[in-house]
Design an enzyme around this catalytic site. Structure first.
Site, mmCIF file in Angstrom:
data_model
loop_
_atom_site.group_PDB
_atom_site.id
_atom_site.type_symbol
_atom_site.label_atom_id
_atom_site.label_comp_id
_atom_site.label_asym_id
_atom_site.label_seq_id
_atom_site.Cartn_x
_atom_site.Cartn_y
_atom_site.Cartn_z
ATOM 1 N N LYS A 148 0.858 -1.195 0.000
ATOM 2 C CA LYS A 148 0.000 0.000 0.000
ATOM 3 C C LYS A 148 0.890 1.240 0.000
ATOM 4 O O LYS A 148 1.893 1.276 0.721
ATOM 5 C CB LYS A 148 -0.872 -0.066 1.246
ATOM 6 C CG LYS A 148 -1.946 0.988 1.383
ATOM 7 C CD LYS A 148 -2.756 0.718 2.671
ATOM 8 C CE LYS A 148 -3.881 1.703 2.868
ATOM 9 N NZ LYS A 148 -4.639 1.447 4.120
ATOM 10 N N LEU A 160 -6.895 8.407 3.735
ATOM 11 C CA LEU A 160 -6.805 7.001 4.168
ATOM 12 C C LEU A 160 -7.996 6.584 5.014
ATOM 13 O O LEU A 160 -7.939 5.587 5.721
ATOM 14 C CB LEU A 160 -5.510 6.775 4.985
ATOM 15 C CG LEU A 160 -4.203 6.900 4.197
ATOM 16 C CD1 LEU A 160 -3.043 7.253 5.115
ATOM 17 C CD2 LEU A 160 -3.907 5.600 3.472
ATOM 18 N N SER A 171 -9.477 1.184 3.290
ATOM 19 C CA SER A 171 -8.610 2.038 2.522
ATOM 20 C C SER A 171 -7.518 1.262 1.762
ATOM 21 O O SER A 171 -6.897 1.833 0.869
ATOM 22 C CB SER A 171 -7.941 3.066 3.439
ATOM 23 O OG SER A 171 -7.064 2.435 4.343
ATOM 24 N N ILE A 181 -7.621 0.892 10.525
ATOM 25 C CA ILE A 181 -8.009 1.584 11.759
ATOM 26 C C ILE A 181 -9.526 1.572 11.933
ATOM 27 O O ILE A 181 -10.038 1.966 12.970
ATOM 28 C CB ILE A 181 -7.455 3.029 11.774
ATOM 29 C CG1 ILE A 181 -7.443 3.625 13.190
ATOM 30 C CG2 ILE A 181 -8.226 3.929 10.822
ATOM 31 C CD1 ILE A 181 -6.728 4.946 13.306
ATOM 32 N N GLY A 182 -10.233 1.099 10.882
ATOM 33 C CA GLY A 182 -11.687 1.050 10.970
ATOM 34 C C GLY A 182 -12.269 -0.005 10.040
ATOM 35 O O GLY A 182 -13.487 -0.138 9.931
ATOM 36 N N GLY A 183 -11.364 -0.743 9.392
ATOM 37 C CA GLY A 183 -11.826 -1.758 8.444
ATOM 38 C C GLY A 183 -10.983 -1.794 7.184
ATOM 39 O O GLY A 183 -11.324 -2.467 6.210
ATOM 40 N N SER A 184 -9.874 -1.099 7.184
ATOM 41 C CA SER A 184 -9.142 -0.814 5.947
ATOM 42 C C SER A 184 -8.383 -1.990 5.362
ATOM 43 O O SER A 184 -8.010 -1.958 4.191
ATOM 44 C CB SER A 184 -8.184 0.355 6.174
ATOM 45 O OG SER A 184 -8.887 1.573 6.182
#
Lengths: 558, 558
Positions: free
Chosen positions: B133, B182, B208, B229-232
């Protein structure tokens, strides 16, 4: 609510404490008045107690636990002896906020009956009395955290660590003093006044867990719970000549402790033991971690307590067992006083006798930068919450509160952006320090532990604990650190250094502070520090060092 | 410095990317123009590559590693095949920011020679190409983090994870897209435009780490590095039908990644693998953790990678090996679309056939509160740093940036006191959730893992990923979570539910979003979640579930 002057609250607090001591049975022996006390009170308790009580209270906790588990000693006997000795310790050093005679004896009776009925102890701490620093909650009892304005607060539940220790079988019987704001390396607050050093009443017992230090120093407790964010377990352990251990963060549960700035994680406060012995610290760690506290308090790390280790942490790649000890003689900011240097020399001389120990020097790395970072993070809100807590009662700010808040140039209210920036500085410094360790391994194995001072001298005169660097350094790095007794200030051996050229103003101030007579009889302790999360390795290294040293302190304290 | 319009920078970025692809040898096959492409492009690459290249790129990484280690395949062969397939993937989904053909082939040659000379692989990832990434630094290369204004930034060093993966033997050959800030569960930024889903070009690849998802979904990479950090990691893995693993925090090194808000620790971003297989994720974790990265990056936890386990994590107190799976059918805030419910049903029907699996339902606990807490903490500075980074170039805010910042009622600049208060709320919620797990153990053993959706549906139409709850929930709790492919949206089996009564506006919006034709061919994935730090247990449970399921996805994707 009726508003009363803070002095009235303090008087009430002290009167309640005194009354709790008056309820101990048999009554606590009378202690000479202040003016008649010697400077060094450490030998008085055994003179005031019965020979049996002296023997019990002077037994190390691991031996007490054996006697309690076998029924050789009843918990009632042991708890009674420690209650009485704690009462004496209070009168000698002012280290207690309250004793809990009724609850303690009732609990001890229950445990004695349990043992009689079940023919086995209830847990690994069966029947052992444990002392608790006041800001660690006990259900239904006050929880003032050293603030007059918080005197009316009550704990709704036992702190989780207290719950776990009780599950392991301990008896709660005494609560101990702490300084205003919990942020002095001494122990004075406006509720209870000043706690002094058992070995010299003009010196500080250290802080913030100073009540624990003084109490255990006088053998009024075999084991106690302290907390540490800058030296608060280690300074009192060192000043009072007992053992103390600051674990790495998130190994022991902090839930249910009160203090300002809850939720502050930038510099994590930790909880840990002070004890009469190394094995006492070990028993404490094991009893807690074996209960898997991380299942209930999810911030905790799910490391089992791996000590004694299945495989030695000290085994080198070539299969030999060798301990590589780096000695930090000075942080190159404030040079330790002569007794500390002597203690380091005496101990390292002993260690040199072992072929299994390799000694190297540790070159300190920017410990001033470390202080800049940590002192900027301690009060990230500019001490707003502390200021509010003090304002509640109108109590005066104590000099050491001013010192750590108003006199530190870095204390201010940080924006969240500034906090993140400081966090990056902290991580960068930690990575640089990790590299120092890694670089020592170029010969195949890196340094295992650092042996170093606990402070720039032994216990300083009251009001003079104004240099945190030797302990706060390891808080910034989040390293585990063990405190152990080595020696005692000696009028002959520890003359002041003549003609020393101080490195800076702080060093000059510290240099001028010292004279052997002022520090008479102060215990001299040292610190053994490991890498982050290597708590068990510190225990193994410490046990090994103790075995080479023969005994610690090297000679019994006067 | 010359100021140029952001559009010019974007044109430059894309032109540099295209030129890097043009340098791949042999040249990347021509791909039909956009207007001629089918919605589902997943089968095109194998039609455009040689049979040998197709075979290599469709081999799972663990098998490739065996062939590379034995010399059966050369690294040059494998890297060339993946470079060409990545070039095709770029043209199909716009998932690449640059390829590194010269460096990759040089490195592959070196590794081939190493193997020939030393008769052994250089490390556990010998010769394997790995995709990265973009915001994970590679020395000397750009590091824009999705911001036009950061286009000129260069990485001074390899990110530590990149260094470690190279030490393990991998080859860097391609860098992948990420969204603005991001912080979308899609992948669109103003430099490279929008990355689309390989199975349906009108749907999002997720984000992301969406470039990774699309690239691996098209088998243009066997294994890649994402962040979460939230589903990336999980959203792109799920949307593109590949495997992805979000480890617990502080197990893998984040050093050297760029993003706004460095030093933010309130919700810790993590780094982890996306891969064509479960074993690929395992190899990735093991290769990194076996190198003891905590010795260099001290925020990391010194857990060894304990998988496969010496003793099964699933062994119960009575000695039997049993997996207790709790199924979360809905978070009771936004009900998942029919294909997700069907996938859960199909998989649990399979699992019911095993006597070694016990299924129970998981009752969600205040997942709306969890979102309130985490969405208050994501941008603790009120998105000041993101705003500044966007303002550098004057690039427009994208709709999903507005969504996660401006449309969230809880985003504002917090004082440090407010951050501490939120931290306490987070810890309280974590403790309450821990209690849920503990309470499931009243029959002697608690739930091992939670099986649940990854989102409120399969990959949504572009621009519609506006519900994070099914992934961010586990970020707040810091639980490890594995994503795996189960099925694919089916026009017959997955009719829209008729007459559903939505629970709230969000649920209504999501309900109305669905129709089988809009979601045609979208992969349907599920999530397996473990308790904090039980990463290895999630792997063991997943492997067990895979063995019961027979294969995952249950039927091969169209």
């Amino acid at each position: 609510m009726v508003k009363v002057p803070w002095q009235d609250v303090a008087a009430l607090a002290q009167s309640l404490r005194d009354k709790s001591i008056d309820r101990i049975e048999p009554a606590v022996p009378k202690v000479p008045s202040s003016s008649e006390l010697p400077l060094n009170t450490s030998k008085l308790p055994s003179q005031l107690l019965s020979p049996e009580e002296s023997k019990i209270t002077e037994t190390c906790p691991e031996q007490l636990l054996k006697s309690l588990a076998s029924g050789e000693l009843s918990s009632v006997q042991v708890v009674t002896a420690f209650l009485r000795r704690a009462g004496i310790a209070q009168k000698l050093t002012n280290c207690v906020t309250e004793v809990l005679p009724e609850a303690a004896i009732a609990r001890a009776k229950y445990l004695d009956e349990y043992l009689a009925t079940n023919k086995k102890p209830i847990g690994p701490l069966h029947g052992l009395p444990i002392s608790v620093k006041e800001h660690i909650g006990i259900k239904g009892l006050g929880l003032n955290g050293g603030f007059v304005g918080w005197f009316d607060r009550r704990a709704e539940e036992d702190a989780y660590i207290v719950e776990l220790l009780q599950k392991a079988g301990c008896v709660l019987y005494v609560r101990t003093t702490q300084p205003q704001c919990l942020m002095h390396l001494e122990t004075c607050n406006n509720l209870y006044g000043e706690t002094v050093n058992p070995y010299n009443r003009t010196l500080t017992c250290g802080g913030s867990s100073g009540g624990e230090g003084a109490l255990i120093g006088l053998k009024g407790s075999p084991m106690g719970i302290g907390t540490d964010i800058g030296g608060s377990i280690r300074s009192p352990a060192a000043n009072c000549g007992v053992w103390g251990f600051r674990p790495t963060s998130y190994r022991l549960p902090m839930g249910g402790c009160t203090a300002p700035m809850g939720g502050q994680e930038q510099i994590v406060p930790v909880i840990g033991p002070l004890s009469l012995s190394l094995e006492g610290c070990h028993v404490f760690m094991k009893a807690l971690i074996d209960q898997k506290p991380w299942l209930v308090e999810p911030s905790l790390l799910p490391f089992p307590w791996s000590y004694p280790p299945k495989e030695s942490y000290l085994t080198k790649p070539d299969g030999t067992r060798k301990l590589k000890v780096a000695v930090l003689w000075s942080d190159n900011i404030v040079k330790p006083h002569p007794p500390v240097i002597r203690a380091l020399k005496e101990l390292t001389d002993k260690l040199k006798s072992s072929s299994e120990i390799e000694l190297v020097d540790w070159v300190p790395y920017k410990h001033d930068v470390a202080w800049d970072i940590i002192s900027s993070m301690y009060f990230g809100d500019g001490a707003k919450q502390d200021t509010e807590a003090l304002a509640l009662s109108g109590e005066p700010w104590l000099p050491l509160t001013n010192f750590i808040i108003k006199e530190q140039p870095n204390v201010k209210e940080n924006t969240i952006t500034e906090v993140w920036e400081l966090t990056m500085q902290r991580e960068k410094y930690r990575a640089e320090y990790a590299k120092l360790w890694n670089d020592t391994g170029k010969d195949g194995y890196p340094v295992d532990v650092i042996l170093c001072p606990v402070g720039p001298g032994a216990a300083p005169p009251l009001g003079h604990a104004r240099y945190w660097g030797y302990t706060s350094q390891w808080n910034l790095l989040d390293y585990p650190a063990m405190i152990f007794p080595v020696s005692q200030v000696d009028q002959e051996l520890d003359k002041a250094e003549v003609g020393y050229q101080p490195l800076n103003d702080q060093d000059d101030w510290n240099y001028k502070l010292y004279s052997p007579d002022k520090y008479a009889d102060a215990p001299v302790s040292l610190q053994l520090v490991g890498r982050r999360y290597e708590d068990e390795k510190v225990f193994e290294a410490m046990e090994f060092i103790q075995s080479i040293a023969g005994s610690l302190p090297l000679t019994p304290f006067r």
